[in-house]
Design a protein around this motif. Sequence first.
Motif, PDB file in Angstrom:
ATOM      1  N   ILE A 731     105.301  -8.881   2.082  1.00 28.29           N
ATOM      2  CA  ILE A 731     104.248  -8.756   3.085  1.00 28.29           C
ATOM      3  C   ILE A 731     104.855  -8.150   4.350  1.00 28.29           C
ATOM      4  CG2 ILE A 731     104.539 -11.205   3.755  1.00 28.29           C
ATOM      5  CD1 ILE A 731     101.466 -11.098   4.422  1.00 28.29           C
ATOM      6  N   GLY A 732     104.360  -6.974   4.691  1.00 28.21           N
ATOM      7  CA  GLY A 732     104.942  -6.274   5.824  1.00 28.21           C
ATOM      8  C   GLY A 732     106.395  -5.952   5.534  1.00 28.21           C
ATOM      9  N   GLU A 733     107.258  -6.350   6.434  1.00 23.59           N
ATOM     10  CA  GLU A 733     108.689  -6.112   6.253  1.00 23.59           C
ATOM     11  C   GLU A 733     109.413  -7.361   5.754  1.00 23.59           C
ATOM     12  OE1 GLU A 733     110.145  -4.696   9.960  1.00 23.59           O
ATOM     13  OE2 GLU A 733     109.037  -2.789   9.874  1.00 23.59           O
ATOM     14  N   GLN A 734     108.658  -8.370   5.338  1.00 23.38           N
ATOM     15  CA  GLN A 734     109.260  -9.631   4.916  1.00 23.38           C
ATOM     16  C   GLN A 734     108.977  -9.890   3.439  1.00 23.38           C
ATOM     17  OE1 GLN A 734     108.918 -12.949   7.864  1.00 23.38           O
ATOM     18  NE2 GLN A 734     107.411 -11.598   8.816  1.00 23.38           N
ATOM     19  N   THR A 735     109.838 -10.699   2.845  1.00 18.54           N
ATOM     20  CA  THR A 735     109.659 -11.116   1.456  1.00 18.54           C
ATOM     21  C   THR A 735     109.840 -12.624   1.356  1.00 18.54           C
ATOM     22  OG1 THR A 735     110.472  -9.010   0.580  1.00 18.54           O
ATOM     23  CG2 THR A 735     110.494 -10.900  -0.912  1.00 18.54           C
ATOM     24  N   ILE A 736     108.868 -13.259   0.729  1.00 13.32           N
ATOM     25  CA  ILE A 736     108.974 -14.693   0.424  1.00 13.32           C
ATOM     26  C   ILE A 736     109.198 -14.805  -1.074  1.00 13.32           C
ATOM     27  CG2 ILE A 736     107.763 -16.905   0.378  1.00 13.32           C
ATOM     28  CD1 ILE A 736     106.158 -15.943   2.795  1.00 13.32           C
ATOM     29  N   GLU A 737     110.269 -15.475  -1.474  1.00  9.39           N
ATOM     30  CA  GLU A 737     110.559 -15.616  -2.895  1.00  9.39           C
ATOM     31  C   GLU A 737     110.900 -17.070  -3.200  1.00  9.39           C
ATOM     32  OE1 GLU A 737     113.567 -13.826  -6.310  1.00  9.39           O
ATOM     33  OE2 GLU A 737     113.045 -12.616  -4.555  1.00  9.39           O
ATOM     34  N   THR A 738     110.256 -17.605  -4.209  1.00  5.41           N
ATOM     35  CA  THR A 738     110.498 -18.981  -4.644  1.00  5.41           C
ATOM     36  C   THR A 738     110.162 -19.073  -6.123  1.00  5.41           C
ATOM     37  OG1 THR A 738     109.998 -21.314  -4.157  1.00  5.41           O
ATOM     38  CG2 THR A 738     108.162 -19.760  -4.047  1.00  5.41           C
ATOM     39  N   ASP A 739     110.513 -20.185  -6.742  1.00  6.01           N
ATOM     40  CA  ASP A 739     110.217 -20.315  -8.167  1.00  6.01           C
ATOM     41  C   ASP A 739     109.326 -21.520  -8.435  1.00  6.01           C
ATOM     42  OD1 ASP A 739     111.863 -22.598  -8.161  1.00  6.01           O
ATOM     43  OD2 ASP A 739     113.607 -21.477  -8.831  1.00  6.01           O
ATOM     44  N   ALA A 740     108.895 -21.639  -9.687  1.00  8.56           N
ATOM     45  CA  ALA A 740     107.934 -22.677 -10.047  1.00  8.56           C
ATOM     46  C   ALA A 740     108.472 -24.069  -9.779  1.00  8.56           C
ATOM     47  CB  ALA A 740     107.542 -22.530 -11.519  1.00  8.56           C
ATOM     48  N   ALA A 741     109.775 -24.284 -10.046  1.00 14.70           N
ATOM     49  CA  ALA A 741     110.355 -25.609  -9.832  1.00 14.70           C
ATOM     50  C   ALA A 741     110.323 -25.982  -8.352  1.00 14.70           C
ATOM     51  CB  ALA A 741     111.792 -25.644 -10.365  1.00 14.70           C
ATOM     52  N   ALA A 742     110.653 -25.035  -7.476  1.00 10.30           N
ATOM     53  CA  ALA A 742     110.632 -25.307  -6.040  1.00 10.30           C
ATOM     54  C   ALA A 742     109.203 -25.538  -5.544  1.00 10.30           C
ATOM     55  CB  ALA A 742     111.281 -24.148  -5.288  1.00 10.30           C
ATOM     56  N   ILE A 743     108.272 -24.758  -6.073  1.00  9.87           N
ATOM     57  CA  ILE A 743     106.864 -24.953  -5.693  1.00  9.87           C
ATOM     58  C   ILE A 743     106.391 -26.336  -6.129  1.00  9.87           C
ATOM     59  CG2 ILE A 743     104.501 -24.204  -6.172  1.00  9.87           C
ATOM     60  CD1 ILE A 743     105.622 -21.336  -6.356  1.00  9.87           C
ATOM     61  N   ARG A 744     106.730 -26.721  -7.354  1.00 11.45           N
ATOM     62  CA  ARG A 744     106.314 -28.029  -7.852  1.00 11.45           C
ATOM     63  C   ARG A 744     106.881 -29.141  -6.976  1.00 11.45           C
ATOM     64  NH1 ARG A 744     108.139 -27.457 -12.494  1.00 11.45           N
ATOM     65  NH2 ARG A 744     110.069 -28.669 -12.315  1.00 11.45           N
ATOM     66  N   GLU A 745     108.124 -29.000  -6.549  1.00  4.93           N
ATOM     67  CA  GLU A 745     108.735 -30.006  -5.689  1.00  4.93           C
ATOM     68  C   GLU A 745     108.037 -30.056  -4.329  1.00  4.93           C
ATOM     69  OE1 GLU A 745     111.230 -32.940  -4.145  1.00  4.93           O
ATOM     70  OE2 GLU A 745     110.818 -32.313  -6.215  1.00  4.93           O
ATOM     71  N   ARG A 746     107.730 -28.892  -3.759  1.00  2.00           N
ATOM     72  CA  ARG A 746     107.022 -28.878  -2.477  1.00  2.00           C
ATOM     73  C   ARG A 746     105.649 -29.537  -2.598  1.00  2.00           C
ATOM     74  NH1 ARG A 746     108.827 -23.332  -2.433  1.00  2.00           N
ATOM     75  NH2 ARG A 746     110.399 -22.925  -0.823  1.00  2.00           N
ATOM     76  N   ARG A 747     104.964 -29.229  -3.685  1.00  2.00           N
ATOM     77  CA  ARG A 747     103.585 -29.704  -3.840  1.00  2.00           C
ATOM     78  C   ARG A 747     103.499 -31.169  -4.270  1.00  2.00           C
ATOM     79  NH1 ARG A 747     100.026 -27.817  -7.161  1.00  2.00           N
ATOM     80  NH2 ARG A 747      98.391 -28.040  -5.585  1.00  2.00           N
ATOM     81  N   ALA A 748     104.623 -31.817  -4.505  1.00  4.32           N
ATOM     82  CA  ALA A 748     104.626 -33.228  -4.918  1.00  4.32           C
ATOM     83  C   ALA A 748     104.736 -34.166  -3.727  1.00  4.32           C
ATOM     84  CB  ALA A 748     105.776 -33.468  -5.889  1.00  4.32           C
ATOM     85  N   THR A 749     104.319 -33.725  -2.558  1.00  6.64           N
ATOM     86  CA  THR A 749     104.472 -34.510  -1.321  1.00  6.64           C
ATOM     87  C   THR A 749     103.921 -35.923  -1.460  1.00  6.64           C
ATOM     88  OG1 THR A 749     104.300 -32.495  -0.007  1.00  6.64           O
ATOM     89  CG2 THR A 749     103.931 -34.575   1.134  1.00  6.64           C
TER      90      THR A 749
END
Length: 755
Positions: A731-749
């Motif tokens: 997005i623009g000049e930036q890149t956000i990169e993550t994987d399913a395991a990290a997303i799952r951990e974030r979303r398990a709040t």
Amino acid sequence: MSLADSDRELVVSELGREPTRAEAVLFENLWSEHCAYRSSRPLLSAFDSEGEQVVIGPGDDAAVVALPSADADDGHVDDERTYITLGIESHNHPSYVDPVDGAATGVGGIVRDTLSMGAYPIALADSLYFGEFDDDHSQYLFEGVVEGISHYGNCIGVPTVAGSVDFHPDYEGNPLVNVACVGLTNEERLVTAVAQKPGNKLVLVGNATGRDGLGGASFASEDLAEDAETADRPAVQVGDPYAEKLLIEANEQLVDEGLIESARDLGAAGLGGASSEMVAKADLGARIELERVHQREPNMSALEILLAESQERMCYEVEPENVDRVREIVERFDLGCSVIGEVTAENYVCTFDGETVVDVDAYFLGEGAPMNDLASEDPEDPETDLPDADLEAAFDAIVSSPNTASKRWVYRQYDHEVGVRTSVGPGDDAAIVAVREASAERGSADNSSSAERSSADSRAAKPRDDGDSRESGQGLALSSGAAPNWTDVAPYEGARAVALENATNIAAKGATPLAAVDCLNGGNPEKPDVYGGFTGIVDGLAEMCETLSTPVVGGNVSLYNDSVAGPIPPTPTLAMVGSKEGYDAPPLSVESDGALVLVGDLGLEEGDSRLGGSEYLAQFDGSDRFPALPADPADLVETLAAVADDDATLAVHDVSHGGLAVALAEMVTEDAGLDVSISSDDPAGALFHEQPGRALIQTESVAAVREAFDGVAPVVELGAATDDATLTIDIGEQTIETDAAAIRERRATIERELE
């Protein structure tokens, strides 16, 4: 408890005398805000409640809607359409005082509203609102409410398939528990709350009457006091789900045999409320002998018997020649049964041990409460104050926010598959349940009591000629919720967005919106700014539902949700249903191959900020105006439903809370990722603005999606699915990169914090 002076004057003028103590308390409860809608009824005419599908609209225990006729597998088309019932209610104050029992009895009450229409309950949805998640008291209430809902719903065998959970600081002193129920019936089985004729008997069925819940209607019509958790405990009912399960099955047998002339659930104001409302609707009266009521506790007074809100009770109107058969069926299910009186053509009269304690006109009691004329102030438009947050930090914070994080901790405690109707369960944009005749589900249960099994056997042996003893081939989609961040910043626009959001959820599963019920929650209406916000959510919800040609067929109003912590945000919970052929729907998650497109606005032009109501601003303490909604939401919803059902469509996901960032993260799995590129002058706005009416579609034919939405909504190709379980956002000049395991951990709040 006491009757207001102005109300007492009206009552004295009507009666020509001072009311008895029992009459005064009965008037106080039935003329309360909770029962009479004195502050909200003048506003509710804004809702369009009519349509060819509407069989019974607002005013009964639940609404009744006809499903569109559908071809069965044998090619036969039903002449008699299948009916569903829709109801919603709140149990807000009780859930603050006692979260487990308060929430549980909310479930029990809305299920009995379903029974009173001659329907079998097939699905529940709960929408829950609490204070800040990291507050200990909010977590205590949250855990207790979920326990109450799960225990009661699981025990009665009605699946909880949909709902929402939101956290907002202004719910700290007054959480909201809104529960909706869908039932199944048909024209032959339909029952209403309107008494039929004088001479018919009034029969009380279910649990014995105790002293719990006294003054519950009055309690629900006042601000919560600082000591409410102790002082108001007697006003909270105590539920018994096992008795409710027996009541469900007994009610089904009574309906099957055509033994009920009218019915009313005993909820607010107890027996006095249910019995007087039944006869008031027909401009009739009743004569009730209160000592005949089966009681749980000794030495109960007439007032206690009349006003107690003990749970798992129904009041039936029964023809005299059918009373013995009703008693036989009810006793087979080990439930109490009392013939307490009869319908008359005169006043509503209650006696106790030969003494008359109530003698009033039923219609005046039920409909005579004067409406309130309250001052209203429009909310001020918010100023624009945007944070300058790091994009990756913002992504992490918003994906892991309790408001946008996974609610798996909640719905895994609900049995959402009991009854084997659920095709799409909680955790998706909308649930889908199969529509079929209810006896198939009842006959498949192995854990019923011997009384239930013998009754089920007798029903199975009874020949049926109503044409409903097979699959209908239809799926029923259900979405429920509100968005307090939206309606807090912009009540009218936010409520319009809530309606569109629920419709988009349903369309994302390939279903077309059919009807809705609402639960309108507000603070103390005597405060002009609070009443102004409440007026805004009524008008906004009504306007968008009319635009979507989705009649609002019933609902509930809960005001005085105010405490020492202040008023709640105006909260218009909407439970919407839609119909579709078949039970299949495109998944929320992407497959490992296929293009990804966004339907709807992508980003923002420079200087065109519209992040108001977003989780981004909530996390980083900013403010802004609310985003504009699509110009033609009805066409958008209709087109999305058609595209979702297209063979080339692989996945569909609504974009709303948390914006595009959260929607993309939710679509990634351990087997499939996404590689997308977003062009925008405002990266934060593009990723995090929450304009509803947008959807992400994974498709085998981008051209087909563009063609379908031509002239309806913009279609932007974002990228494609991958097989590496990685989310990459350029997005623009930036890149956000993550994987399913990290997303799952974030979303398990929620799960991580509570377990």
